[in-house]
Write a protein that holds these residues in place. Sequence first.
Motif: not given
Lengths: 505, 147
Positions: B45-50, B52-55, B83-85, B118-127
């Motif tokens: 959950i902490v990683v997810a919050i970090i 999602a917040a960054i994205a 940069i985000t990913i 998590n890079m992929c997750v960050a990419a999806v969330l940023f998109i």
Amino acid sequence: MRLFIFAIGGTGSRVLKSLIMLSAAGVKPLDESGQKIKAFEIIPIIVDPHKSNEDLKRTDVLLSNYSTIRRRLYGDSDEAEGFFATKISTLRSIMKDTSVNLTDTFIFNLSTVEKCKFRDFINYDTMSESNHALTSLLFADYQLENKMNIGFVGSPNIGSIALNQIKDSDEFKAFANILTNDDRIFFISSIFGGTGASGFPILVKNIRNAQNLNVANKEFLRRAPIGALTVLPYFNIQHTDDGRIDKADFIVKTQSALQYYNETLTNDTDAQINELYYLGDSISSLPYQYDPGENGQKNNAHLIEMIGALAPLKFAGTPDYKLRDQNGYPLKTAAYEYGLETDTNEVTFKAFGASTRHLLYNDMVKFHLLYMYLKNGFEKNIGKGYTQDAPEIRNEFTATDFYRTLDTQFFTAYVDWLGEMRNNNRSVNLFDYLSADMNNVISGVGTKKTWVGHKSISCDSFLSEMNRLSRDNKSYSAGHEEFKLFDLFNRAADNLLPDKYENIN
Amino acid sequence: MRNLILLAFGIVFTILFLIFPTQVYENFYFSQGFSDAMYNGSMYIVVAIITAAIAWVAAVIYYYVINSVKFDRWWHWLIILVITILLAPTVSWAYTDYDMAQQNYMYDKETFYFELLNMCVAAVLFIIASFSIRWWSSNCRHTPIPQ
């Protein structure tokens, strides 16, 4: 309001050219409350038998280009705001009666005058001996031999006879047919030459004495508000041995013509003109080439012509009660002169008086910035921001007739106009017209100071502001690209000008 | 209206991700000891919050803080995406590495693979964040592709 403008002779064409440039910038007549008159239409009628003269040809092309651009922007509506807002029409285009065979052009057809020498025009060879002798007294040999397709070459005595034929022309009849009680008439001519000096009083006389003519709307013609710009000597001409046009004659001709106008047009007991604008300059232009023949008379634009273009605008803004009495007949002639606020050889916006600056500054600056943006920023911006909002502006836009007319023809003429005025005497230095730097482009006007220097303005400033305006205004999606581009730029400039530049108004 | 629907979709999608981070991460990467440690330490959950917040913050910064006509091309947006990913997994790695070390776990290789995910997750969330909020940006609303 419709304003019929008779631009007579070379000066008429050149002043008209300046009026087109100001109209392109969005300069319009102001009403009594200082607001722009919304619906304003000009019907220019160029009267000049010297059809091959370059000044006339340049003005004619410019009028056509203006009309092309304006039609694409606003269609046939006479109400518009912003660039190219004033509607400019030909006589033919506003005629309801299509049975009259009239060419769709801004140039008055003077074919009966143009085709022959003056001696043939007055049937000199078939005159009786006594008339022969009288004619020889009135006209010099070179005037009798003058081919009138090059105008009257500084000879108003020829012009006054030749141009009297205008009243019988289809154009004049069509003009009379179209005229309504709400329309106004304006004349632009010089007083020290041939065509303008003679054509102006003759046309006024024919209009005011319309009861003697075989035309429609005689009463409208007699009562129509008439204004006129009479340009006094302002340019210099190279001395030649030919001597048909000589600067030394300008003052004498002017004095004679002024006396004649005073007796026949502006006298208090029988005023024919409602408003008469006198304009001249004791500082002469750089000498123009003496070239009255075929394709000659390509004279550089001049400050006087630009100032002269303000006269029809001021006349159009004059309320009716200052022009006509309760019965609709002309009041006494009001005469106007013009002065710069600062008597200088290098005229910037600051040299104009407050009312001129109020009329010109914002619109001319906005138009020049539009020119700079379209030249330096627009094509790089296609595919970005507002260009991608509906209606989308694609690369193909730059190949349309509209854009090519604007970019390659109108703007070329615009820069030539600025350059010619800049390099003339007095020098009109409104803009550093070859500069691509918007920060310093207005002569004598910089950007506003900030804590750490000056505010900056560039094509990106306009892109950003146009993006914002386009985002907040969805109504463009129902229109077309040309209008969107111009209206967005106009609004963006309205916001950026007071924010970025020092205020001189 | 369409823009509000897209914003709502982005918010709902992100909230669902924050509600079910374990399922999302373990569905794509599961390693017995490492995943148990992540789950038991409530690190998902902490990683997810970090992430999602960054994205979302990156998207907000791009569309509303930078919001520049000089930075409105698709490749500019791509720079922010990269940069985000890079940033999201780096912060996430710093957190998990610290937490794992506290518990004397040694899952360096697993953490690396997890952060790749998590890079992929960050990419999806940023998109998703980009397409949710870009519509109101004055200069970048057509980035990375026109509306």
